[in-house]
Design a protein around this motif. Structure first.
Motif, mmCIF file in Angstrom:
data_model
loop_
_atom_site.group_PDB
_atom_site.id
_atom_site.type_symbol
_atom_site.label_atom_id
_atom_site.label_comp_id
_atom_site.label_asym_id
_atom_site.label_seq_id
_atom_site.Cartn_x
_atom_site.Cartn_y
_atom_site.Cartn_z
ATOM 1 N N GLY A 139 0.816 -1.204 0.000
ATOM 2 C CA GLY A 139 0.000 0.000 0.000
ATOM 3 C C GLY A 139 0.847 1.250 0.000
ATOM 4 O O GLY A 139 2.067 1.199 -0.198
ATOM 5 N N ALA A 140 0.208 2.391 0.234
ATOM 6 C CA ALA A 140 0.907 3.679 0.251
ATOM 7 C C ALA A 140 0.049 4.688 1.007
ATOM 8 O O ALA A 140 -1.147 4.475 1.247
ATOM 9 N N TRP A 209 -3.807 6.045 4.814
ATOM 10 C CA TRP A 209 -3.293 4.788 4.261
ATOM 11 C C TRP A 209 -4.235 4.250 3.194
ATOM 12 O O TRP A 209 -5.444 4.169 3.386
ATOM 13 N N PHE A 210 -3.650 3.849 2.051
ATOM 14 C CA PHE A 210 -4.368 3.260 0.924
ATOM 15 C C PHE A 210 -3.886 1.817 0.796
ATOM 16 O O PHE A 210 -2.771 1.559 0.351
ATOM 17 N N ASP A 211 -4.733 0.873 1.177
ATOM 18 C CA ASP A 211 -4.370 -0.542 1.265
ATOM 19 C C ASP A 211 -4.454 -1.206 -0.112
ATOM 20 O O ASP A 211 -5.512 -1.210 -0.745
ATOM 21 N N GLY A 245 5.519 7.036 0.756
ATOM 22 C CA GLY A 245 5.738 5.802 1.509
ATOM 23 C C GLY A 245 5.167 4.561 0.837
ATOM 24 O O GLY A 245 4.598 3.697 1.519
ATOM 25 N N ILE A 246 5.294 4.447 -0.484
ATOM 26 C CA ILE A 246 4.873 3.232 -1.154
ATOM 27 C C ILE A 246 5.594 2.051 -0.527
ATOM 28 O O ILE A 246 6.815 2.048 -0.404
ATOM 29 N N THR A 247 4.817 1.040 -0.119
ATOM 30 C CA THR A 247 5.375 -0.071 0.670
ATOM 31 C C THR A 247 5.181 -1.384 -0.040
ATOM 32 O O THR A 247 4.086 -1.698 -0.518
ATOM 33 N N LEU A 248 6.267 -2.164 -0.123
ATOM 34 C CA LEU A 248 6.224 -3.531 -0.634
ATOM 35 C C LEU A 248 6.686 -4.460 0.477
ATOM 36 O O LEU A 248 7.444 -4.056 1.373
ATOM 37 N N ILE A 249 6.234 -5.704 0.424
ATOM 38 C CA ILE A 249 6.559 -6.673 1.454
ATOM 39 C C ILE A 249 7.079 -7.952 0.794
ATOM 40 O O ILE A 249 6.698 -8.266 -0.334
ATOM 41 N N GLU A 250 7.954 -8.658 1.495
ATOM 42 C CA GLU A 250 8.511 -9.902 0.952
ATOM 43 C C GLU A 250 7.418 -10.883 0.575
ATOM 44 O O GLU A 250 6.464 -11.064 1.322
ATOM 45 N N ASP A 251 7.553 -11.479 -0.585
ATOM 46 C CA ASP A 251 6.572 -12.443 -1.058
ATOM 47 C C ASP A 251 6.685 -13.749 -0.272
ATOM 48 O O ASP A 251 7.793 -14.180 0.028
#
Length: 251
Positions: A139-140, A209-211, A245-251
């Motif tokens: 999200g961001a 926050w935009f999920d 704050g564009i956020t990525l998470i481990e796959d």
């Protein structure tokens, strides 16, 4: 009986360990904080290729986790933002019109630098995950630009195309659309940047926050904008928004 108890205990231990590993997944938060050296500035370039009314190129974040579309017009050695995305540290919360690309917050969620976007059919805003085998979208943070905020709040728009201030029943919506690499759509999620439905009178003026977890597996995300304020040429509400704050998470 002792063997059975030991086996059950071991099973519980393994289950809990797996859960702990999931909770410990690493996140990457995209930042352009150190990319601008001057105040009240923005990302500009003279690279790219002609694309309709604009020049088009792509830029990456410092960690090269994502890539973003960028459109601009070129007048001699001067360039001006046309659409897609740019990053900026502008702080003008007062001036209406498309030349003001400042966030209504006058700063980013986590610093001075944030992303501004103008997304429409001519200048689509796209974010591509450069490491889809390693990361997925989370999200961001999102907010309005000063341009869109003043058009919605006061009907203040130098183009003269908006109908006026929003009234009961009006809304302004940002939609994140997830796509596979082959262009197939996998889903979409909405965020209301202004909402005057059901007795509400909200215009977003803080970072919220935009999920994107519903489209976490997307190869890329494109952004669509819609509004109750439309005319013969399409949406009259300025098709602008800001991200940070564009956020990525481990796959």
């Amino acid at each position: 009986m002792k063997k059975l108890s030991l086996l059950l205990l071991l099973s519980v231990f393994v289950f809990c360990s797996c859960g702990d590993d999931d909770d410990a997944k690493n996140e990457v938060v995209v930042s352009f904080e150190n990319m601008l050296t001057e105040p009240e500035s923005e990302f500009k370039t003279t690279e790219g290729e002609e694309d309709g009314y604009y020049m088009k190129c792509y830029f990456k974040d410092p960690l090269q986790v994502i890539e973003m579309s960028h459109f601009y017009s070129l007048n001699g050695e001067n360039t001006s933002f046309g659409g897609g995305f740019t990053y900026t540290n502008k702080t003008d919360k007062m001036t209406p019109g498309y030349e003001n690309i400042s966030a209504i917050t006058a700063k980013g969620k986590n610093g001075k630098v944030y992303l501004t976007s103008n997304s429409n059919s001519y200048t689509p805003a796209r974010i591509t995950n450069l490491n889809p085998d390693k990361y997925e979208f989370k999200g961001a943070w999102v907010t309005n630009t000063t341009y869109a905020y003043l058009a919605i709040k006061d009907g203040n728009d130098d183009s003269g195309s908006v109908k006026g201030a929003f009234e009961s029943g009006d809304w302004f919506k940002l939609t994140a659309v997830g796509y596979q690499a082959n262009g197939a759509e996998i889903g979409r999620v909405d965020f209301y940047l202004a909402d005057f439905r059901d007795g509400k009178s909200k215009i977003v003026n803080t970072w919220e926050w935009f999920d994107w977890s519903y489209i976490e597996d997307a190869d890329h995300i494109e952004f669509e904008m819609s509004s109750t304020d439309n005319n013969d040429y399409g949406m009259a509400t300025p098709s602008y928004f800001c991200l940070d704050g564009i956020t990525l998470i481990e796959d």
